[in-house]
Scaffold this motif. Structure first.
Motif, PDB file in Angstrom:
ATOM      1  N   GLY A   1     100.335  70.793  55.896  1.00 29.68           N
ATOM      2  CA  GLY A   1      99.039  71.332  55.499  1.00 29.68           C
ATOM      3  C   GLY A   1      97.979  70.284  55.272  1.00 29.68           C
ATOM      4  N   ASP A   2      98.333  68.994  55.325  1.00 29.18           N
ATOM      5  CA  ASP A   2      97.355  67.936  55.132  1.00 29.18           C
ATOM      6  C   ASP A   2      96.370  67.877  56.296  1.00 29.18           C
ATOM      7  OD1 ASP A   2      98.429  67.232  52.746  1.00 29.18           O
ATOM      8  OD2 ASP A   2      99.342  65.356  53.418  1.00 29.18           O
ATOM      9  N   VAL A   3      95.120  67.579  55.977  1.00 33.00           N
ATOM     10  CA  VAL A   3      94.102  67.318  56.989  1.00 33.00           C
ATOM     11  C   VAL A   3      94.087  65.818  57.269  1.00 33.00           C
ATOM     12  CG1 VAL A   3      91.641  67.423  57.531  1.00 33.00           C
ATOM     13  CG2 VAL A   3      92.720  69.289  56.274  1.00 33.00           C
TER      14      VAL A   3
ATOM     15  N   ARG B   1      93.510  65.399  46.833  1.00 30.41           N
ATOM     16  CA  ARG B   1      93.959  66.594  47.556  1.00 30.41           C
ATOM     17  C   ARG B   1      93.244  67.817  46.994  1.00 30.41           C
ATOM     18  NH1 ARG B   1      98.529  65.813  50.656  1.00 30.41           N
ATOM     19  NH2 ARG B   1      99.556  63.808  50.368  1.00 30.41           N
ATOM     20  N   ARG B   2      92.523  68.503  47.870  1.00 25.49           N
ATOM     21  CA  ARG B   2      91.786  69.690  47.466  1.00 25.49           C
ATOM     22  C   ARG B   2      91.976  70.770  48.531  1.00 25.49           C
ATOM     23  NH1 ARG B   2      86.133  68.317  44.629  1.00 25.49           N
ATOM     24  NH2 ARG B   2      86.886  69.988  43.305  1.00 25.49           N
ATOM     25  N   LYS B   3      91.481  71.948  48.197  1.00 27.08           N
ATOM     26  CA  LYS B   3      91.647  73.068  49.130  1.00 27.08           C
ATOM     27  C   LYS B   3      90.825  72.868  50.390  1.00 27.08           C
ATOM     28  CE  LYS B   3      91.352  78.122  49.345  1.00 27.08           C
ATOM     29  NZ  LYS B   3      91.017  79.359  48.596  1.00 27.08           N
TER      30      LYS B   3
ATOM     31  N   ILE C   1      84.486  64.539  56.563  1.00 25.22           N
ATOM     32  CA  ILE C   1      85.856  65.053  56.648  1.00 25.22           C
ATOM     33  C   ILE C   1      86.750  64.047  55.945  1.00 25.22           C
ATOM     34  CG2 ILE C   1      87.717  65.837  58.136  1.00 25.22           C
ATOM     35  CD1 ILE C   1      85.705  66.377  60.310  1.00 25.22           C
ATOM     36  N   LEU C   2      87.346  64.450  54.830  1.00 20.74           N
ATOM     37  CA  LEU C   2      88.194  63.569  54.030  1.00 20.74           C
ATOM     38  C   LEU C   2      89.636  63.738  54.480  1.00 20.74           C
ATOM     39  CD1 LEU C   2      86.587  64.279  50.548  1.00 20.74           C
ATOM     40  CD2 LEU C   2      86.171  62.310  52.025  1.00 20.74           C
ATOM     41  N   GLY C   3      90.123  62.809  55.288  1.00 21.68           N
ATOM     42  CA  GLY C   3      91.496  62.873  55.749  1.00 21.68           C
ATOM     43  C   GLY C   3      92.460  62.425  54.671  1.00 21.68           C
ATOM     44  N   ASN C   4      93.526  63.191  54.472  1.00 19.82           N
ATOM     45  CA  ASN C   4      94.524  62.802  53.480  1.00 19.82           C
ATOM     46  C   ASN C   4      95.228  61.500  53.833  1.00 19.82           C
ATOM     47  OD1 ASN C   4      94.881  66.192  53.296  1.00 19.82           O
ATOM     48  ND2 ASN C   4      94.684  65.047  51.395  1.00 19.82           N
ATOM     49  N   ASN C   5      95.130  61.070  55.079  1.00 17.95           N
ATOM     50  CA  ASN C   5      95.783  59.825  55.488  1.00 17.95           C
ATOM     51  C   ASN C   5      94.918  58.598  55.231  1.00 17.95           C
ATOM     52  OD1 ASN C   5      93.941  60.662  57.446  1.00 17.95           O
ATOM     53  ND2 ASN C   5      95.032  59.647  59.090  1.00 17.95           N
ATOM     54  N   GLY C   6      93.765  58.757  54.612  1.00 15.83           N
ATOM     55  CA  GLY C   6      92.919  57.607  54.288  1.00 15.83           C
ATOM     56  C   GLY C   6      91.820  57.344  55.285  1.00 15.83           C
ATOM     57  N   TYR C   7      91.727  58.119  56.352  1.00 14.83           N
ATOM     58  CA  TYR C   7      90.633  57.995  57.307  1.00 14.83           C
ATOM     59  C   TYR C   7      89.588  59.063  56.984  1.00 14.83           C
ATOM     60  CZ  TYR C   7      93.512  54.934  60.239  1.00 14.83           C
ATOM     61  OH  TYR C   7      94.278  53.904  60.707  1.00 14.83           O
ATOM     62  N   ILE C   8      88.343  58.628  56.821  1.00 17.78           N
ATOM     63  CA  ILE C   8      87.245  59.529  56.468  1.00 17.78           C
ATOM     64  C   ILE C   8      86.222  59.499  57.584  1.00 17.78           C
ATOM     65  CG2 ILE C   8      85.414  59.992  54.798  1.00 17.78           C
ATOM     66  CD1 ILE C   8      87.119  58.702  52.667  1.00 17.78           C
ATOM     67  N   TRP C   9      85.847  60.674  58.063  1.00 22.49           N
ATOM     68  CA  TRP C   9      84.888  60.804  59.158  1.00 22.49           C
ATOM     69  C   TRP C   9      83.538  61.230  58.612  1.00 22.49           C
ATOM     70  CZ3 TRP C   9      84.086  59.517  63.994  1.00 22.49           C
ATOM     71  CH2 TRP C   9      83.122  60.203  64.753  1.00 22.49           C
TER      72      TRP C   9
ATOM     73  N   ASP D   1      84.160  65.267  47.333  1.00 21.45           N
ATOM     74  CA  ASP D   1      82.762  65.523  47.660  1.00 21.45           C
ATOM     75  C   ASP D   1      81.821  65.193  46.505  1.00 21.45           C
ATOM     76  OD1 ASP D   1      83.991  67.556  46.262  1.00 21.45           O
ATOM     77  OD2 ASP D   1      82.669  69.129  47.043  1.00 21.45           O
ATOM     78  N   THR D   2      82.211  65.513  45.258  1.00 21.58           N
ATOM     79  CA  THR D   2      81.334  65.278  44.122  1.00 21.58           C
ATOM     80  C   THR D   2      81.129  63.795  43.860  1.00 21.58           C
ATOM     81  OG1 THR D   2      82.099  67.359  43.140  1.00 21.58           O
ATOM     82  CG2 THR D   2      80.945  65.808  41.698  1.00 21.58           C
ATOM     83  N   SER D   3      82.219  63.023  43.876  1.00 18.94           N
ATOM     84  CA  SER D   3      82.085  61.584  43.597  1.00 18.94           C
ATOM     85  C   SER D   3      81.278  60.888  44.685  1.00 18.94           C
ATOM     86  CB  SER D   3      83.474  60.947  43.476  1.00 18.94           C
ATOM     87  OG  SER D   3      84.195  61.032  44.689  1.00 18.94           O
ATOM     88  N   ILE D   4      81.461  61.297  45.939  1.00 19.44           N
ATOM     89  CA  ILE D   4      80.689  60.684  47.027  1.00 19.44           C
ATOM     90  C   ILE D   4      79.213  61.022  46.900  1.00 19.44           C
ATOM     91  CG2 ILE D   4      80.360  60.686  49.528  1.00 19.44           C
ATOM     92  CD1 ILE D   4      83.357  61.110  49.826  1.00 19.44           C
ATOM     93  N   LEU D   5      78.912  62.262  46.548  1.00 21.42           N
ATOM     94  CA  LEU D   5      77.506  62.665  46.407  1.00 21.42           C
ATOM     95  C   LEU D   5      76.852  61.957  45.231  1.00 21.42           C
ATOM     96  CD1 LEU D   5      75.273  64.475  47.496  1.00 21.42           C
ATOM     97  CD2 LEU D   5      76.092  66.291  45.998  1.00 21.42           C
TER      98      LEU D   5
END
Length: 337
Positions: A79-81, A179-181, A194-202, A253-257
Motif C-alpha cells: 500500500g505504500d506510494v 505515513r498518511r492516508k 508526491i511524497l514517496g514512502n521510499n524517500g523520493y519526493i516529486w 504537507d503541513t510541515s512543507i507548507l
C-alpha cells in the motif's frame, strides 16, 4: 555576474540539529536497564540491559522499545506510494530502482494501457513496452506485494500513478516521510507534491484542466517550457524540503507548507551577507511568534520587516536550519492551540 565565495560553514552540532527530537543513541549504548521492556528492532539484550545495535532515535510504544536508524534502506509495505526510476526493460516486466535493498518489479499485467483501457495484455503489448516506459523514466506507483526475498512488486493500475515529467525529484531519508492516508498534495502555492514512502519526493507544477496529463497515467504529457514563476516555486519547495530533512523533521504537507511560508519572510540578494541573514532570521522568529504575522505575513508585507528570500539562499546551511526551526516553532504553536 556576482559570485558568492564563502568559507566552509561550520557543521551544526548534533544537539542543535535534533532539538526536540527523541533520544539519540549509537551502537553499544544502553537504552534502558529496566528488564520489563520488550526488545524491538535495532536492539539486543545484554543481561538485564537493552542495548542499541544501530545508530538512531529511540522509539517507545507502551512496553516495546526499538531504535529507528538515522539512515537505512527503504523497507516497503503493501500500500505504500513510491517514486522510482526504470533501469531495465525485461520480458513482460520493468525493473525499477526504489531505493530499497533490491530492485522492484513492475509487471506488464500491473500497468494501465493508454486511455485507462482494462484488458488482458497481448504479445503486441509486450513488443510495445518501450513505448509505455523505457530506461530512465520516473514513475509513481503503489506497492502491491512483497516477494520472499524482500523485493517489491509494484502496480500502476490507478490513473493517478504512472510516468512523471516536468518536475524535480528530491531524495531524503525514507524514515522522515510521514505515513498518511494521502501522499498526493496540491499545495496552494501552485505546486503538486508526491511524497514517496521510499524517500523520493516529486515536485511539479499543478496541472489545471483535463488535457494537461492529470489522471492519464502520464501517457498524455505537456512538454512545453515551464514558466519561470512556477520553476521558482518548485525550486523553493525543493530547498525547503532539504532544509527540513537536514534538521530531521518529519515531512508531510503541513510541515512543507509552513517551511515554504517561513522561507518567504527572508530577503533576496541582501541575504547573501551573513549579517543581514542573521538580522532577517531574528525578525522571522518574531513574526512566527506573532499571531498577526503568522496569519497575514504573505497578504500584508508591512507587518513583517523581513521581505522575500530567493530560493537559492535556502541552500545555505544556516538558512536551512533557521527555516526548519521556524517551521518547528509554528507546528508547536498549532499543537498548543
Amino acid at each position: 555576474m556576482e559570485v558568492d565565495i564563502r568559507l566552509a560553514a561550520e557543521r551544526l552540532r548534533q544537539e542543535e540539529a535534533t532539538r526536540g527530537a527523541a533520544q539519540l543513541v549509537t551502537p553499544g549504548d544502553t537504552v534502558t536497564g529496566d528488564g520489563g521492556f520488550m526488545r524491538g528492532h535495532g536492539t539486543y539484550k545484554d543481561g538485564e540491559n537493552l542495548v542499541a545495535s544501530v545508530a538512531g532515535f529511540v522509539r517507545r510504544i507502551n512496553r516495546l522499545i526499538s531504535v529507528q536508524p538515522l539512515k537505512a534502506r527503504y523497507n516497503g509495505e503493501i500500500g505504500d506510494v513510491v517514486i522510482g526510476r526504470v533501469i531495465e526493460v525485461q520480458q513482460k516486466r520493468w525493473k525499477v530502482d526504489t531505493c530499497s535493498r533490491l530492485h522492484s518489479l513492475l509487471m506488464l499485467s500491473s500497468v494501465n494501457l493508454p486511455g485507462g483501457e482494462q484488458r488482458r495484455k497481448t504479445q503486441e503489448d509486450e513488443l510495445a513496452m518501450r513505448s509505455y516506459l523505457e530506461e530512465g523514466d520516473l514513475i509513481s506507483a503503489e506497492v502491491q506485494n512483497i516477494f520472499s526475498d524482500g523485493s517489491l512488486s509494484l502496480h500502476t493500475r490507478s490513473l493517478k500513478y504512472g510516468k512523471l515529467s516536468q518536475g524535480v525529484v528530491v531524495a531524503v531519508p525514507s524514515n522522515l516521510v510521514l505515513r498518511r492516508k494521502n501522499h498526493f498534495h496540491d499545495l496552494p502555492c501552485g505546486a503538486t507534491v508526491i511524497l514517496g514512502n521510499n524517500g523520493y519526493i516529486w515536485i511539479c507544477a499543478t496541472v489545471v484542466g483535463e488535457d494537461g496529463g492529470a489522471g492519464t497515467g502520464g501517457y498524455v504529457q505537456n512538454l512545453e517550457r515551464v514558466p519561470l514563476p512556477e520553476r521558482e516555486v518548485i525550486s523553493r519547495l525543493r530547498n525547503c524540503i532539504l532544509a527540513l530533512a537536514g534538521s530531521w523533521m518529519m515531512l508531510y504537507d503541513t510541515s512543507i507548507l509552513y517551511a515554504f511560508e517561513a522561507s518567504s519572510k527572508f530577503q533576496a540578494r541582501d541575504l547573501l551577507k551573513p549579517e543581514v541573514m542573521a538580522e532577517a532570521a531574528d525578525l522571522c522568529v518574531y513574526c512566527v511568534s506573532c499571531p498577526v504575522c503568522v496569519c497575514d505575513a504573505l497578504s500584508r508585507p508591512e507587518v513583517c520587516a523581513a521581505r522575500l528570500l530567493q530560493a537559492r539562499d535556502l541552500l545555505k546551511p544556516e538558512v536551512m536550519a533557521e527555516v526548519a526551526d521556524l517551521t518547528r516553532k509554528r507546528l508547536d504553536l498549532e499543537a498548543a492551540e
